[in-house]
Write an enzyme that holds these catalytic residues in place. Structure first.
Site, PDB file in Angstrom:
ATOM      1  N   SER A 218      -3.603  -8.284   4.238  1.00 33.98           N
ATOM      2  CA  SER A 218      -3.609  -7.100   5.556  1.00 33.98           C
ATOM      3  C   SER A 218      -4.727  -6.388   5.847  1.00 33.98           C
ATOM      4  CB  SER A 218      -2.778  -6.660   5.827  1.00 33.98           C
ATOM      5  OG  SER A 218      -1.325  -7.312   6.261  1.00 33.98           O
TER       6      SER A 218
ATOM      7  N   SER B  74       0.804  -4.423   8.150  1.00 33.10           N
ATOM      8  CA  SER B  74       1.156  -4.899   7.119  1.00 33.10           C
ATOM      9  C   SER B  74       2.505  -5.726   7.463  1.00 33.10           C
ATOM     10  CB  SER B  74       2.502  -3.568   6.230  1.00 33.10           C
ATOM     11  OG  SER B  74       3.566  -4.602   5.392  1.00 33.10           O
TER      12      SER B  74
ATOM     13  N   GLY C 151       6.192  -4.734   7.065  1.00 30.93           N
ATOM     14  CA  GLY C 151       6.270  -2.923   6.934  1.00 30.93           C
ATOM     15  C   GLY C 151       6.889  -2.677   5.462  1.00 30.93           C
TER      16      GLY C 151
ATOM     17  N   THR D  48       5.670  -2.961   2.014  1.00 33.53           N
ATOM     18  CA  THR D  48       4.599  -3.592   1.377  1.00 33.53           C
ATOM     19  C   THR D  48       4.204  -1.531   0.646  1.00 33.53           C
ATOM     20  OG1 THR D  48       2.857  -5.141   2.692  1.00 33.53           O
ATOM     21  CG2 THR D  48       2.134  -3.828   0.496  1.00 33.53           C
TER      22      THR D  48
ATOM     23  N   GLU E  27      -1.188 -11.874   9.800  1.00 31.33           N
ATOM     24  CA  GLU E  27      -3.548 -11.635   9.331  1.00 31.33           C
ATOM     25  C   GLU E  27      -3.833 -12.394  10.834  1.00 31.33           C
ATOM     26  OE1 GLU E  27      -1.418 -12.449   5.593  1.00 31.33           O
ATOM     27  OE2 GLU E  27      -3.021 -13.886   6.071  1.00 31.33           O
TER      28      GLU E  27
END
Lengths: 178, 178, 178, 178
Positions: free
Chosen positions: C46, C85, C88, C90, C145
């Site tokens: 990311s 992320s 959500g 990380t 990604e």
């Protein structure tokens, strides 16, 4: 200020390095030699300090990684992790410490604060002073960072002896380009 | 070897820094202060040395970039470029020098070799010795790298005076996290 | 598997991008255009996605930084921060979010999880799906990604129109070497 | 422009990936599987593309390095090197190619230009088109970069099959934090 600054830095760095116990040096060397992989992390200028050392570890023939770089694998319990933080309170460094602790890897903390949260996570603390400095000659973490760079490069000399290697051995493993 | 190494490094670093002319220090400060942007580049450990300085330049309020990082913009003729290479022969550093020379930016070379290809590109050469060292105490570029870290941090102290700033000013511009 | 994989990725990416509301696209463009500086952060792949976009923002003439790189300055309340992320969750990304929230900068979260801790910090959430994928064709965050890379490059096209710029304008700001 | 851009990118990426021969895919997989270490390099956005792949190679259990990162060791003749450059004329990439060629490592070039200097160094060329694109929808190397990201992630799916691994195997090797 230029000459005053480097004399200040050199003299306080020497004091700070004189303060590191022989037993701590020996234990660090032992941990590095007995680790499967040696991981290093620090944030900001402390991260750069760690990268300086990681490069030499690779040239010494150790398997070493800087946490956060592209190809860094997972840490296992047979590895050691060297964490560098002046205050011992840097959040991302503490995050790494907490994850690594759970895994069971050995933690070596290099910090100016022996009672910091980071020091509490550590199996071994290398105390590098950032005190008695003049903030106009060595602002913020300057003294800690330079002392630690020199400390780690002195560990390289120690590791060369303990692993029976010469400058030529390091040169052969020295990646060039880019 | 540990204590022998840091004493060797500290003492030769001092010698090497004593050898830097006042006029070179002053000219470097003048170039930095009069540049629109200050770019820095070096390969390997010399790159880390440069990043150490780039962080402090930002904290001093200058616009500074390390060449090769994600958001580094193009160099223009109103900028200066600090290139760091022990041998003065690192290929990627010479590549940067040749591009930057054509653009017309000012080049400051930090090198142990005053007659190197890198030095030839430079408007100003800061000579930092890597000689008289013992390869078992300070292998490869160790002496050059540590001396240059200290040199640049001493320039920071000089720049603080010349721009009327205190440690507190740097702290305010100090990015934290990650 | 090779052809099956890219067809799978391309088709689910299209679906995922079709699901992004026009209003979200427009709001993102507005936030970017009205920000003093645009900061970007993400961890692992990311982070690479974010760096892709940061480079183009610089070529578009915006002032953009990737958090964690050498010369990144402090965030202020007039800036925006794009956080990427998949889950959500990380930790380092949430660390950045919490610091940035306190400062008062605008937060745009790009995540596959609209109810994640990261989404809660955000002023604007760009939802990019990582669902319906086959783990043997698009393992882990692959779909998220790649979809986000394409989303952000499509925002570049949108920003070119909204700022009246052509490919030639980007090329002129394209840093070359190293 | 937003929707036009991603449809343009997706459709040309598919065309470009359809143009990659099965024999090239198979040969790439064979080289990767038979290499001792896999090195990757690219400059700018092509470098990010390479890092995307390097991360997955590590998660697949391969030993992979991105050239220029801290702990990257020297290349040997038993290794392969994947070099990514749209034009095939990026100077730092050619520098790496020339050094690596002399060492005798296998070179895989990913480029849009089959007759470029980079292609000449290569043992195997993967041609990824950057043509027929609309510069206002996919400026500069955009199409090449996104197509190559997808190409390499499709190779990951292929390598999963050829090495008998599942998403779960990759997850176990997925480094978290920072």
């Amino acid at each position: 200020m230029f000459r005053g600054a480097y004399q200040h830095i050199l003299s306080l760095s020497e004091e700070s390095l004189n303060g590191v116990d022989d037993s701590v040096v020996n234990e660090t060397v032992d941990i590095i030699k007995s680790s499967n992989q040696i991981f290093i992390y620090g944030s900001g200028r402390s991260g750069l300090v760690g990268k300086f050392f990681a490069m030499r570890l690779v040239q010494l023939g150790f398997t070493s990684y800087f946490i956060g770089e592209t190809i860094t694998p997972i840490v296992t319990k047979d590895d050691s992790v060297i964490l560098i933080s002046n205050t011992g309170m840097t959040k991302s460094t503490l995050l790494v410490a907490s994850v690594v602790k759970r895994i069971g890897a050995k933690i070596i903390a290099i910090t100016s604060s022996e009672h910091s949260p980071l020091a509490k996570y550590a199996d071994l603390v290398i105390h590098v002073a950032n005190e008695h400095r003049d903030g106009s000659l060595a602002p913020l973490g300057t003294l800690f960072e330079i002392s630690t760079v020199i400390l780690l490069d002195s560990l390289v000399a120690e590791l060369m002896v303990k692993t029976g290697q010469s400058e030529e051995d390091l040169r052969r493993r020295h990646a060039i380009w880019v």
